[in-house]
Design a protein around this motif. Structure first.
Motif, PDB file in Angstrom:
ATOM      1  N   ASP A 150       0.829  -1.214   0.000  1.00 46.22           N
ATOM      2  CA  ASP A 150       0.000   0.000   0.000  1.00 46.22           C
ATOM      3  C   ASP A 150       0.859   1.257   0.000  1.00 46.22           C
ATOM      4  O   ASP A 150       0.568   2.232  -0.725  1.00 46.22           O
ATOM      5  CB  ASP A 150      -0.924   0.010   1.224  1.00 46.22           C
ATOM      6  N   ASP A 154       1.304   4.042  -3.204  1.00 48.42           N
ATOM      7  CA  ASP A 154       1.078   5.469  -2.946  1.00 48.42           C
ATOM      8  C   ASP A 154       2.282   6.282  -3.392  1.00 48.42           C
ATOM      9  O   ASP A 154       2.143   7.354  -4.013  1.00 48.42           O
ATOM     10  CB  ASP A 154       0.823   5.709  -1.453  1.00 48.42           C
ATOM     11  N   GLU A 157       2.359   6.446  -7.265  1.00 46.17           N
ATOM     12  CA  GLU A 157       1.293   7.241  -7.882  1.00 46.17           C
ATOM     13  C   GLU A 157       1.458   8.738  -7.635  1.00 46.17           C
ATOM     14  O   GLU A 157       0.823   9.559  -8.318  1.00 46.17           O
ATOM     15  CB  GLU A 157      -0.067   6.757  -7.372  1.00 46.17           C
ATOM     16  N   LYS A 158       2.263   9.115  -6.669  1.00 40.97           N
ATOM     17  CA  LYS A 158       2.527  10.536  -6.414  1.00 40.97           C
ATOM     18  C   LYS A 158       3.502  11.123  -7.436  1.00 40.97           C
ATOM     19  O   LYS A 158       3.624  12.359  -7.552  1.00 40.97           O
ATOM     20  CB  LYS A 158       3.094  10.715  -5.007  1.00 40.97           C
TER      21      LYS A 158
END
Length: 350
Positions: A150, A154, A157-158
């Motif tokens: 997870d 994250d 994707e940033k």
């Protein structure tokens, strides 16, 4: 080392068997000995493995399992010779000339493995507190794996521009997480079904199961070799690594692997809790998680092509495993439904 030097080195060992070498061929850890008493295989192992190895082989012989390549005793009754800080043991040389197809040989291997497990099977006392501790530690590890997945997605994707590896990981993320959740669910189901059990089934596991470690004599009988890693444990410890290795291929529906597992079950049926644990361990997507962690922790510059190929190979393994686990679950559900229907019909007839 040339042949004459090799013969000189091995002569003090072979004297313990009154074997005189004429010619020696080097096969790495095994030496093929042509001698005055025939052709033999001389195996070198670390001394630390010696005692347990010989003990397990003797135990299996006593239980009536004779599909292990015989180990010859020395003239004074020892089953291994200590020489230059290594242990050596002597066996007949197996011709291994069988030309049957791979699936037939694998079925023979699994049938003999089932017989080995049957003859060595015993119930042992289990400490409930230790089982609970193992359960909690495993859950913590699974949750830690999920936290990494997870957190890493994250992080990916940033970014305005992802690397090829990161982009591929994001595409695979949902399927990795799904496999991890399935593994955790089966593990929890296993614990719920066994937490009150005071005993568990253990067998002598080969410890390094492979078709390369199952050889044939001139009559066509198959024998196990390489028993140095034998120990008492769950039968899962033999099946799981073997099946997992067969799935290191491009994507395919590996029905042969499923057939092998059920061929084994025909001679040594797993209990329901053993099947739950087997499915949990098999579904656990640790290879692809470790690949992602390795990439994440490696400082730049990174060889993107190498890492992308490795991630894709791990993903193929994940998908091949998914097919096996889902198909086995389907078979188990069908068998359970058939048993329940038969039971209802029997009760209705009464």
């Amino acid at each position: 080392m040339n042949d004459s030097n090799r013969q000189e080195t091995l002569t003090p060992i072979l004297e313990n068997y009154q074997v005189e070498p004429y010619f020696v061929e080097d096969f790495g850890g095994i030496q093929k000995i042509y001698s005055n008493k025939g052709t033999f295989a001389l195996k070198k192992i670390p001394p630390a493995l010696g005692t347990d190895f010989i003990r397990h082989v003797h135990y299996l012989y006593q239980r009536g399992f004779n599909r292990i390549v015989p180990i010859y005793p020395t003239m004074d009754g020892r089953y291994a010779v200590l020489h230059d800080n290594n242990l050596y043991y002597l066996m007949p040389w197996m011709a291994n000339d069988q030309r049957e197809d791979h699936q037939y040989k694998s079925q023979q291997l699994f049938r003999e493995l089932a017989r080995l497990h049957t003859l060595s099977s015993k119930e042992i006392e289990v400490n409930k507190e230790e089982r609970a501790e193992h359960y909690e530690k495993t859950l913590q590890l699974l949750d830690k794996n999920q936290e990494f997945l997870d957190g890493y997605i994250d992080n990916c994707e940033k970014k305005t521009y992802m690397s090829p590896f990161e982009l591929l990981f994001c595409l695979y993320y949902n399927e990795i997480s799904q496999a991890l959740r399935f593994s955790k669910a089966k593990f929890e189901e296993w614990y719920e079904s066994t937490k009150e059990n005071e005993k568990a089934r253990m067998v002598v596991v080969h410890g390094k199961l492979s078709s390369d470690h199952f050889l044939y004599d001139e009559r066509g009988y198959g024998y196990f070799i390489n028993f140095e890693n034998a120990r008492y444990g769950s039968p899962i410890h033999d099946l799981l690594p073997y099946v997992s290795r067969t799935l290191n291929t491009s994507p395919k529906r590996n029905d042969d692997a499923i057939s092998l597992v059920y061929h084994y079950f025909k001679y040594f049926p797993f209990k329901q809790e053993e099947k739950l644990l087997f499915n949990s361990y098999l579904a656990y997507p640790i290879p692809i998680i470790q690949m992602a962690e390795k990439y994440y922790r490696k400082p730049r510059p990174k060889n993107e092509l190498k890492y992308v190929r490795q991630l894709q190979n791990r993903y193929w393994h994940l998908k091949n495993t998914e097919y096996i686990v889902m198909r086995m679950t389907e078979i188990e559900n069908q068998q359970k439904a058939a048993q329940e229907a038969a039971q209802q019909a029997k009760e209705g007839a009464q």
